[in-house]
Design an enzyme around this catalytic site. Sequence first.
Site, PDB file in Angstrom:
ATOM      1  N   ASP A  78      -3.640   0.636  11.767  1.00  0.00           N
ATOM      2  CA  ASP A  78      -3.263   1.338  10.537  1.00  0.00           C
ATOM      3  C   ASP A  78      -4.420   1.120   9.580  1.00  0.00           C
ATOM      4  O   ASP A  78      -4.576   0.025   9.033  1.00  0.00           O
ATOM      5  CB  ASP A  78      -1.956   0.786   9.955  1.00  0.00           C
TER       6      ASP A  78
ATOM      7  N   HIS B 101      -2.957  -6.284   2.570  1.00  0.00           N
ATOM      8  CA  HIS B 101      -1.990  -7.281   3.038  1.00  0.00           C
ATOM      9  C   HIS B 101      -2.583  -8.674   3.199  1.00  0.00           C
ATOM     10  O   HIS B 101      -1.904  -9.591   3.660  1.00  0.00           O
ATOM     11  CB  HIS B 101      -1.387  -6.847   4.381  1.00  0.00           C
TER      12      HIS B 101
ATOM     13  N   LYS C   8       7.432  -0.743  14.462  1.00  0.00           N
ATOM     14  CA  LYS C   8       6.491  -1.793  14.046  1.00  0.00           C
ATOM     15  C   LYS C   8       7.155  -2.702  13.029  1.00  0.00           C
ATOM     16  O   LYS C   8       7.754  -2.252  12.061  1.00  0.00           O
ATOM     17  CB  LYS C   8       5.158  -1.220  13.574  1.00  0.00           C
TER      18      LYS C   8
ATOM     19  N   GLU D 254      -3.147   5.133  12.353  1.00  0.00           N
ATOM     20  CA  GLU D 254      -2.237   5.532  11.272  1.00  0.00           C
ATOM     21  C   GLU D 254      -3.026   5.756   9.984  1.00  0.00           C
ATOM     22  O   GLU D 254      -3.951   4.995   9.688  1.00  0.00           O
ATOM     23  CB  GLU D 254      -1.202   4.412  11.088  1.00  0.00           C
TER      24      GLU D 254
ATOM     25  N   SER E 265       0.869  -1.178   0.000  1.00  0.00           N
ATOM     26  CA  SER E 265       0.000   0.000   0.000  1.00  0.00           C
ATOM     27  C   SER E 265       0.904   1.226   0.000  1.00  0.00           C
ATOM     28  O   SER E 265       0.957   2.000   0.938  1.00  0.00           O
ATOM     29  CB  SER E 265      -0.915  -0.004   1.222  1.00  0.00           C
TER      30      SER E 265
ATOM     31  N   HIS F 198       8.898  -1.375   9.317  1.00  0.00           N
ATOM     32  CA  HIS F 198       9.200  -2.312   8.233  1.00  0.00           C
ATOM     33  C   HIS F 198       8.250  -2.035   7.068  1.00  0.00           C
ATOM     34  O   HIS F 198       7.449  -1.106   7.129  1.00  0.00           O
ATOM     35  CB  HIS F 198       9.003  -3.740   8.756  1.00  0.00           C
ATOM     36  N   ARG F 199       8.320  -2.854   6.007  1.00  0.00           N
ATOM     37  CA  ARG F 199       7.332  -2.834   4.936  1.00  0.00           C
ATOM     38  C   ARG F 199       6.639  -4.192   4.890  1.00  0.00           C
ATOM     39  O   ARG F 199       7.137  -5.168   5.460  1.00  0.00           O
ATOM     40  CB  ARG F 199       7.993  -2.574   3.562  1.00  0.00           C
ATOM     41  N   SER F 200       5.522  -4.249   4.155  1.00  0.00           N
ATOM     42  CA  SER F 200       4.829  -5.546   4.095  1.00  0.00           C
ATOM     43  C   SER F 200       5.651  -6.580   3.323  1.00  0.00           C
ATOM     44  O   SER F 200       5.575  -7.778   3.618  1.00  0.00           O
ATOM     45  CB  SER F 200       3.442  -5.373   3.489  1.00  0.00           C
TER      46      SER F 200
ATOM     47  N   GLN G  65      -6.211  -2.192   7.469  1.00  0.00           N
ATOM     48  CA  GLN G  65      -5.031  -2.951   7.049  1.00  0.00           C
ATOM     49  C   GLN G  65      -4.315  -3.648   8.209  1.00  0.00           C
ATOM     50  O   GLN G  65      -3.853  -4.775   8.085  1.00  0.00           O
ATOM     51  CB  GLN G  65      -4.071  -1.990   6.348  1.00  0.00           C
ATOM     52  N   GLU G  66      -4.204  -2.947   9.356  1.00  0.00           N
ATOM     53  CA  GLU G  66      -3.405  -3.512  10.449  1.00  0.00           C
ATOM     54  C   GLU G  66      -4.080  -3.304  11.795  1.00  0.00           C
ATOM     55  O   GLU G  66      -4.452  -2.177  12.134  1.00  0.00           O
ATOM     56  CB  GLU G  66      -2.019  -2.849  10.491  1.00  0.00           C
TER      57      GLU G  66
ATOM     58  N   GLU H  93       2.171  -9.733   6.854  1.00  0.00           N
ATOM     59  CA  GLU H  93       3.011  -9.294   7.968  1.00  0.00           C
ATOM     60  C   GLU H  93       2.946 -10.268   9.145  1.00  0.00           C
ATOM     61  O   GLU H  93       3.279  -9.917  10.283  1.00  0.00           O
ATOM     62  CB  GLU H  93       2.631  -7.866   8.391  1.00  0.00           C
TER      63      GLU H  93
ATOM     64  N   ASP I  51       1.727   8.140   7.533  1.00  0.00           N
ATOM     65  CA  ASP I  51       2.608   7.237   6.785  1.00  0.00           C
ATOM     66  C   ASP I  51       2.584   7.674   5.314  1.00  0.00           C
ATOM     67  O   ASP I  51       3.471   8.414   4.873  1.00  0.00           O
ATOM     68  CB  ASP I  51       2.118   5.797   6.980  1.00  0.00           C
TER      69      ASP I  51
ATOM     70  N   LYS J 141       9.936   5.061   7.224  1.00  0.00           N
ATOM     71  CA  LYS J 141      10.335   3.916   6.405  1.00  0.00           C
ATOM     72  C   LYS J 141      11.480   4.400   5.520  1.00  0.00           C
ATOM     73  O   LYS J 141      11.252   5.197   4.590  1.00  0.00           O
ATOM     74  CB  LYS J 141       9.166   3.482   5.521  1.00  0.00           C
TER      75      LYS J 141
HETATM   76  P1  PGA Z   1       3.195  -1.315   3.138  1.00  0.00           P
HETATM   77  O1  PGA Z   1       2.339  -1.269   4.463  1.00  0.00           O
HETATM   78  O2  PGA Z   1       4.569  -1.737   3.488  1.00  0.00           O
HETATM   79  O3  PGA Z   1       2.447  -2.324   2.300  1.00  0.00           O
HETATM   80  O4  PGA Z   1       3.144   0.070   2.540  1.00  0.00           O
HETATM   81  C1  PGA Z   1       2.845  -0.850   5.664  1.00  0.00           C
HETATM   82  C2  PGA Z   1       2.105   0.350   6.170  1.00  0.00           C
HETATM   83  O5  PGA Z   1       1.185   0.863   5.505  1.00  0.00           O
HETATM   84  O6  PGA Z   1       2.426   0.834   7.244  1.00  0.00           O
HETATM   85 ZN    ZN Z   2       0.827   2.500   7.028  1.00  0.00          ZN
END
Ligand code: PGA
Ligand code: ZN
Length: 419
Positions: free
Chosen positions: A250, A163, A397, A294, A49, A374-376, A171-172, A213, A321, A346
């Site tokens: 998130d 994800h 995270k 987030e 994303s 991190h990233r996904s 998403q999270e 993740e 983000d 990131k």
């Molecule tokens: P991404 O997701 O690594 O797929 O961008 C992580 C996030 O959105 O924090």
């Molecule tokens: Zn995010």
Amino acid sequence: MQKLAEILDIFAREIFDSRGNPTVAAWVTVRSAGGNVVTGTASVPSGASTGKYEAVELRDGDERRLFGRGCLKAVGNVNGLIAKELCGHDAADQRTIDRLLRELDGTPNKSKLGANAMLAVSLACADAAAKALGMPLWRYLGGVQAKRTFPKPMLNVINGGAHAGNNLDVQEFMIVPVGAQTFWNAMDHAVTVYHNLKRILAERGLSTAVGDEGGFAPNFRRDEDALSVICDAIEASGLKPGSDVAIALDVAASEWAGEDGNYHLPKAKKVYTPQQLIRRYRYLASLYPIISIEDGAGEDDATMWETLTQRMGRSTMLVGDDLFVTNAERLQRGIETGIANAVLVKPNQAGTLTETLETIALAQRNNYRVILSHRSGETADTFISDLACAVNADYIKSGAPCRAERTEKYNRLKAIYND
Ligand code: PGA
Ligand code: ZN
């Protein structure tokens, strides 16, 4: 001036990330002032994303190979142009290294060399310099200020959105062991909750297969059910939701933002106006111990960000983000307009270590919380763990305590904690 870590050789190779997509790994060999030859390395993660203002990940675009996702051009840029430019320079002079990389690239979004090529080299130079100086990476990066505090982990235990193939739009769903006294204790709490969550999901006939993740990715009747099952798992662990273990979301709302200014949840097929969405967050935060949200608004929706921050910013951490994409200029604009109160960091959104550090410093000067992330799509690289401790980040995270590319970051933090 004598070079602390003279670059002798730079080399890159295409490797695969945790989703089976190609990415870039780089090795930088240096000679220390004492004449030792050592090699530093780094590899670059990749998002699903991705924010639209992130530095550009250079992909080959050749559909005949790996769906166009190959990184052979980026690798070629490291082994050719970048190696030629940087050999002979001092890897310990990070600002010069990153300036040379940016000048060589010459574009505002790093689309010529590729942020993946540039970041791999930028981080590998830091790793090489730390080794040349005989220091742990976190100490090299943070100097005497490193590890004044220790980052709290945020663990993504239920995955949705881009994800996972389930029906969750958020998403999270992360747990944050806020009540623990030490990092080790925090991880014990989080891991206990994770295993109890797995057991409870199985007892309720829900899938315990995991998403990108490492968090579980079952189908729920509504997103809210994910929050209540997490609270059940916290209680089943003998812990108190809120004071021992809190929840962070998130929502990745950039993924929902429509042309019409509304938010279209693709899985539930629901549409919210910005006002309705904020009301929804406030409702959820009144029922569940949510300490952080987030990307609660889209990356281009400054108006919703402002309202959201006014309504919830005093009680809740509001993390940018996709909004800030680890970019100091975008963060500066956000600070000036008073939106969000925390920044997700990131390194691959920025593309060099120097720019990443500048964004962190800007956030800290303005009392914005800092969350390393991190990233996904991840690799075994643990640079973010060292960086988080070097800069005294508030949080880190790195996904669920599951799958080696996630747990390696937490394991590295345990080692740094004891270092
Ligand atoms: P991404 O997701 O690594 O797929 O961008 C992580 C996030 O959105 O924090
Ligand atoms: Zn995010």
